[in-house]
Design an enzyme around this catalytic site. Structure first.
Site, PDB file in Angstrom:
ATOM      1  N   TRP A 136       1.822  -7.965 -18.075  1.00 28.83           N
ATOM      2  CA  TRP A 136       2.551  -6.785 -17.618  1.00 28.83           C
ATOM      3  C   TRP A 136       1.913  -6.391 -16.310  1.00 28.83           C
ATOM      4  O   TRP A 136       0.715  -6.138 -16.232  1.00 28.83           O
ATOM      5  CB  TRP A 136       2.476  -5.642 -18.638  1.00 28.83           C
ATOM      6  CG  TRP A 136       3.445  -4.551 -18.301  1.00 28.83           C
ATOM      7  CD1 TRP A 136       3.208  -3.430 -17.567  1.00 28.83           C
ATOM      8  CD2 TRP A 136       4.823  -4.491 -18.657  1.00 28.83           C
ATOM      9  NE1 TRP A 136       4.335  -2.676 -17.449  1.00 28.83           N
ATOM     10  CE2 TRP A 136       5.346  -3.302 -18.104  1.00 28.83           C
ATOM     11  CE3 TRP A 136       5.668  -5.328 -19.376  1.00 28.83           C
ATOM     12  CZ2 TRP A 136       6.682  -2.925 -18.264  1.00 28.83           C
ATOM     13  CZ3 TRP A 136       6.998  -4.949 -19.533  1.00 28.83           C
ATOM     14  CH2 TRP A 136       7.480  -3.764 -18.984  1.00 28.83           C
ATOM     15  N   HIS A 155       5.850  32.711 -25.255  1.00 29.68           N
ATOM     16  CA  HIS A 155       5.054  32.992 -24.062  1.00 29.68           C
ATOM     17  C   HIS A 155       5.519  32.177 -22.855  1.00 29.68           C
ATOM     18  O   HIS A 155       4.757  31.960 -21.919  1.00 29.68           O
ATOM     19  CB  HIS A 155       3.563  32.757 -24.358  1.00 29.68           C
ATOM     20  CG  HIS A 155       3.049  33.685 -25.409  1.00 29.68           C
ATOM     21  ND1 HIS A 155       2.864  35.030 -25.189  1.00 29.68           N
ATOM     22  CD2 HIS A 155       2.760  33.484 -26.722  1.00 29.68           C
ATOM     23  CE1 HIS A 155       2.445  35.611 -26.302  1.00 29.68           C
ATOM     24  NE2 HIS A 155       2.391  34.686 -27.254  1.00 29.68           N
ATOM     25  N   ARG A 171       1.328  -7.384 -25.961  1.00 36.61           N
ATOM     26  CA  ARG A 171       0.316  -6.905 -25.019  1.00 36.61           C
ATOM     27  C   ARG A 171       0.805  -6.893 -23.576  1.00 36.61           C
ATOM     28  O   ARG A 171       0.165  -6.337 -22.695  1.00 36.61           O
ATOM     29  CB  ARG A 171      -0.925  -7.791 -25.109  1.00 36.61           C
ATOM     30  CG  ARG A 171      -1.569  -7.800 -26.468  1.00 36.61           C
ATOM     31  CD  ARG A 171      -2.759  -8.716 -26.488  1.00 36.61           C
ATOM     32  NE  ARG A 171      -3.827  -8.199 -25.671  1.00 36.61           N
ATOM     33  CZ  ARG A 171      -4.782  -7.382 -26.108  1.00 36.61           C
ATOM     34  NH1 ARG A 171      -4.785  -7.021 -27.360  1.00 36.61           N
ATOM     35  NH2 ARG A 171      -5.720  -6.949 -25.319  1.00 36.61           N
ATOM     36  N   CYS A 206      -2.327  -7.417 -20.844  1.00 32.67           N
ATOM     37  CA  CYS A 206      -2.084  -8.845 -20.901  1.00 32.67           C
ATOM     38  C   CYS A 206      -2.587  -9.455 -22.193  1.00 32.67           C
ATOM     39  O   CYS A 206      -3.511  -8.932 -22.814  1.00 32.67           O
ATOM     40  CB  CYS A 206      -2.791  -9.527 -19.742  1.00 32.67           C
ATOM     41  SG  CYS A 206      -2.309  -8.846 -18.162  1.00 32.67           S
ATOM     42  N   ASN A 229      -7.302 -10.914 -18.164  1.00 30.68           N
ATOM     43  CA  ASN A 229      -6.828  -9.686 -18.789  1.00 30.68           C
ATOM     44  C   ASN A 229      -7.770  -8.588 -18.320  1.00 30.68           C
ATOM     45  O   ASN A 229      -8.954  -8.630 -18.625  1.00 30.68           O
ATOM     46  CB  ASN A 229      -6.917  -9.860 -20.313  1.00 30.68           C
ATOM     47  CG  ASN A 229      -6.540  -8.604 -21.057  1.00 30.68           C
ATOM     48  OD1 ASN A 229      -5.839  -7.758 -20.524  1.00 30.68           O
ATOM     49  ND2 ASN A 229      -7.004  -8.484 -22.286  1.00 30.68           N
ATOM     50  N   LYS A 272       5.409  10.005 -30.234  1.00 30.28           N
ATOM     51  CA  LYS A 272       6.104   8.854 -30.812  1.00 30.28           C
ATOM     52  C   LYS A 272       7.518   8.761 -30.239  1.00 30.28           C
ATOM     53  O   LYS A 272       7.975   7.705 -29.835  1.00 30.28           O
ATOM     54  CB  LYS A 272       6.159   9.025 -32.331  1.00 30.28           C
ATOM     55  CG  LYS A 272       6.163   7.769 -33.111  1.00 30.28           C
ATOM     56  CD  LYS A 272       4.798   7.330 -33.570  1.00 30.28           C
ATOM     57  CE  LYS A 272       3.825   7.216 -32.417  1.00 30.28           C
ATOM     58  NZ  LYS A 272       2.471   6.984 -32.808  1.00 30.28           N
ATOM     59  N   GLU A 320       2.036  14.589 -32.593  1.00 28.74           N
ATOM     60  CA  GLU A 320       2.224  13.178 -32.907  1.00 28.74           C
ATOM     61  C   GLU A 320       3.708  12.799 -32.881  1.00 28.74           C
ATOM     62  O   GLU A 320       4.098  11.762 -32.343  1.00 28.74           O
ATOM     63  CB  GLU A 320       1.588  12.852 -34.271  1.00 28.74           C
ATOM     64  CG  GLU A 320       1.760  11.442 -34.767  1.00 28.74           C
ATOM     65  CD  GLU A 320       1.307  10.369 -33.775  1.00 28.74           C
ATOM     66  OE1 GLU A 320       0.626  10.679 -32.794  1.00 28.74           O
ATOM     67  OE2 GLU A 320       1.694   9.203 -33.991  1.00 28.74           O
ATOM     68  N   GLU A 344       7.497   7.849 -26.362  1.00 31.03           N
ATOM     69  CA  GLU A 344       7.114   6.509 -25.928  1.00 31.03           C
ATOM     70  C   GLU A 344       8.157   5.446 -26.249  1.00 31.03           C
ATOM     71  O   GLU A 344       8.297   4.495 -25.501  1.00 31.03           O
ATOM     72  CB  GLU A 344       5.729   6.107 -26.446  1.00 31.03           C
ATOM     73  CG  GLU A 344       5.616   5.841 -27.918  1.00 31.03           C
ATOM     74  CD  GLU A 344       4.183   5.460 -28.343  1.00 31.03           C
ATOM     75  OE1 GLU A 344       3.454   4.846 -27.562  1.00 31.03           O
ATOM     76  OE2 GLU A 344       3.819   5.792 -29.482  1.00 31.03           O
TER      77      GLU A 344
HETATM   78  C1  AGP Z   1       0.385   5.460 -29.995  1.00 33.47           C
HETATM   79  O1  AGP Z   1       1.675   5.367 -30.451  1.00 33.47           O
HETATM   80  C2  AGP Z   1       0.113   5.064 -28.651  1.00 33.47           C
HETATM   81  N1  AGP Z   1       0.721   3.850 -28.311  1.00 33.47           N
HETATM   82  C3  AGP Z   1      -1.231   5.399 -28.028  1.00 33.47           C
HETATM   83  O2  AGP Z   1      -1.241   6.776 -27.881  1.00 33.47           O
HETATM   84  C4  AGP Z   1      -2.536   4.953 -28.729  1.00 33.47           C
HETATM   85  O3  AGP Z   1      -2.706   5.647 -29.922  1.00 33.47           O
HETATM   86  C5  AGP Z   1      -3.710   5.198 -27.759  1.00 33.47           C
HETATM   87  O4  AGP Z   1      -3.542   4.407 -26.617  1.00 33.47           O
HETATM   88  C6  AGP Z   1      -5.060   4.961 -28.371  1.00 33.47           C
HETATM   89  O5  AGP Z   1      -5.241   3.626 -28.749  1.00 33.47           O
HETATM   90  P1  AGP Z   1      -6.411   3.202 -29.713  1.00 33.47           P
HETATM   91  O6  AGP Z   1      -6.184   3.872 -31.020  1.00 33.47           O
HETATM   92  O7  AGP Z   1      -6.323   1.714 -29.803  1.00 33.47           O
HETATM   93  O8  AGP Z   1      -7.690   3.673 -29.076  1.00 33.47           O
END
Ligand code: AGP
Length: 610
Positions: free
Chosen positions: A78, A506, A30, A5, A102, A487, A483, A490
């Site tokens: 949310w 494996h 948020r 939020c 929040n 990306k 990574e 998500e």
């Molecule tokens: C990244 O693209 C994500 N949305 C997520 O993995 C993020 O990196 C993770 O929640 C950690 O957040 P922070 O760096 O604010 O701790």
């Protein structure tokens, strides 16, 4: 459970509605399934709330509200407790109390049962309304007393903005876990919000409301006290970015803008830490004592931040020769980790508020480990609770998918590895200077990568119909695969897995069939031939291959559908350039599917509860 939020409160001489709605637009990243505001109007509190984006709320406010107001609170939600309905949207009112929240109240059911015995029933299914009921039940005309008593009964994370019906013009705030920052601008008034992006139009100076302190906002100013009412002077902070950083500036999405901001962010993060061509943390106040006598490094973080840790581990082990492990913060906190005063725990976090990472740092301190955090948001909880903090200078990151925050985290980890190697004398000063030279070049390298935009947009078409795909690589390329995969998942909702290329045989290779896309990263010279063998294995099983290599290597054209070549560089620095390729791939996969790139479903930018 997630904290998803954005909250804002304003009281002053201007029209509060404009300030609240403007602030909610900046905070929408948020939480984006419903929004609402409550404000004093002719001595009474009026609430307007609706399911949908902040735009829907603005329409409703425009048609339903004529009266001017100078004091109010606003929320963008949310859903966590209770579905997405108008009734469950914030603000919530019970009796004298109108509240936005929040966080998560963990003992809300227990509290609801207690209130039911007094004949009090909520109208919504939210934990927030229960909090409003608890505060109201403790309210006898004295806000401080009521807030103190109510907070004693509440378990969980919260950032509250509270208005009492009989106290027009006043807003009270308190937080536990969830972030709240505040500022007073004499020409405008007092304003408090979950994130500095909502304050930046009014001031660059602000303070983080410390946990369990109460802020009282009036048009005359903000008074902070502890729970017993004793005055408290919060530390004032200053941001070095401006309002433009929190706007899209002509880009279709924040994510694209933030990808393009990487050269600048890297420059700002790297340059101040280089003195006489050597890594230097003097201006950060990080003394070498934190690295001296360390026999082990444990890096903790979540998601992308944890992936930056994987690259950090490789650099620290290779250069400084210190055994390093990377731990998922949510696992670490319950794993009874073996730590001592010879362990350095490095927490990586963009927001500095991630609950699991914060808990990891607290646990590390309990066990006498030294703690260092790599954080982007100034004054955030993780930064304040660590022994030392190395700030990254990415500026505000609004898109849920982390891009510039990741590459600056990499830069910070390289600098830490270089400094450790320098202190431990595991690498000659000349060699360190050589590494620094390469690191200085990174912002320029990344700038070149931005020109790959159109090529990758085109290549990403290969993913239009994909339901599953694989990222493969070895060493640093495996860390990058992790990574790239998060990306893509998500923001495009395509299922993908990151695999160490040598591990495919494996088990996983049974999933490689005709036309399954495989994104193979082969930038690491010492394992290049090995990775290419793995590419051959997937190719011969029908995979559509996108191959990322360094410039100058010759690749059999039959091996891949598309090759992306990174400009020539020392391969230890390839992660920066490869990251940009992976960011563009995810971005265009999402755009081609017509998705909301910046606000993917079910996700929150900042996860401040478990
Ligand atoms: C990244 O693209 C994500 N949305 C997520 O993995 C993020 O990196 C993770 O929640 C950690 O957040 P922070 O760096 O604010 O701790």
């Amino acid at each position: 459970m997630f904290d998803r939020c954005g909250i804002i409160g304003f009281t002053g001489d201007c029209d509060a509605k404009d300030i609240l709605l403007g602030g909610l637009r900046t905070l929408e990243y948020r939480g984006y399934d419903s929004a609402g505001i409550a404000f004093f109007s002719e001595g009474k509190i009026k609430t307007i709330k609706t399911v949908g984006k902040v735009d829907c709320l603005c329409d409703k406010v425009a048609t339903e509200v004529e009266d001017a107001t100078t004091c109010g609170i606003g929320h963008t939600r949310w859903a966590t407790h209770g579905g997405v309905t108008d009734t469950n949207s914030h603000p919530h009112t019970f009796g004298n109390v109108t509240l936005i929240h929040n966080g998560i109240i963990e003992n809300y059911q227990e509290l609801a049962n207690e209130l039911a015995k007094e004949g009090k029933k909520p109208v919504s299914q939210t934990d927030t309304e229960i909090a409003a009921m608890v505060i109201d039940s403790e309210y006898e005309g004295e806000p401080y007393e009521a807030i103190k008593k109510a907070c004693d009964r509440l378990d969980g994370a919260y950032g509250f903005c509270i208005m009492f019906a009989d106290r027009p013009g006043e807003i009270y705030s308190i937080r536990n876990g969830s972030p709240l920052v505040a500022t007073y601008a004499p020409e405008t008034g007092a304003i408090i919000a979950s994130d500095m992006v909502a304050l930046i139009s009014y001031s660059k100076d602000y303070f983080v409301l410390p946990e369990q302190k109460i802020a009282k906002l009036t048009k005359e100013g903000i008074v902070v006290t502890d729970l017993s009412g004793a005055p408290f002077e919060p530390e004032m902070l200053h941001v070095n970015w401006d309002v433009a950083a929190a706007r899209k500036d002509g880009y279709e999405y924040f994510m694209l803008k933030e990808i393009h901001e990487q050269p600048q962010a890297l420059m700002k993060t790297i340059t101040p830490r280089i003195v006489d061509d050597l890594p230097d943390f003097t201006t950060d106040g990080i003394g070498d004592d934190i690295f001296a006598g360390i026999d082990r490094v444990v890096i903790v973080g979540c998601g992308t931040a944890m992936h930056a840790g994987l690259v950090g581990k490789a650099m620290i082990e290779k250069l400084a020769g210190v055994l390093t492990s990377v731990e998922i913060a949510s696992e670490f906190r319950y794993a009874n980790p073996i730590l001592s005063d010879k362990t350095l725990v490095i927490a990586i976090s963009q927001s500095g508020e991630t609950a699991d990472t914060l808990a990891a740092i607290r646990l590390a301190k309990e066990k006498n480990a030294k703690t260092l955090s790599v954080v982007n948001v100034k004054g955030s909880t993780i930064a304040r609770e660590s022994d030392y903090v190395l700030y990254t200078h990415a500026g505000p990151e609004i898109a849920v998918a982390s891009t510039k925050a990741y590459t600056v985290q990499l830069a910070a980890m390289y600098l830490i590895a270089f400094r450790m190697a320098y202190i431990n004398k595991t690498v000659s000063d000349e060699a360190i200077k050589g590494l620094i030279k390469c690191l200085r070049r990174v912002p320029k390298d990344v700038e070149k990568m931005l020109k790959y935009d159109a090529q990758i947009e085109n290549i990403s078409n290969i993913l239009n119909k994909a339901e599953n795909l694989f990222f493969i690589g070895r060493g640093l390329d495996y860390a990058l695969s992790c990574e790239g995969s998060i990306k893509l998942k998500e923001i495009s909702y395509i299922h993908s897995e990151a695999y160490a290329a040598g591990e495919l045989k494996h088990g996983t290779i049974s999933l490689i069939t005709d036309n399954i896309p495989v994104i193979a990263i082969a930038t690491q010279n010492h394992v290049y031939g090995k990775t290419i063998s793995n590419v051959k294995e997937v190719r011969s099983r029908g995979a559509n291959v996108i191959l990322i290599t360094n410039e100058g290597v010759s690749v059999d054209p039959a091996l891949c559908d598309h090759q992306i070549t990174l400009p020539r560089m020392d391969d230890r620095f390839a992660p920066f350039s490869a990251a940009v390729v992976l960011q563009f791939i995810a971005y265009y996969a999402s755009v081609h599917r017509g998705l909301n790139v910046d606000q993917p479903r079910n996700l929150a930018k900042s996860v401040t509860v478990e």
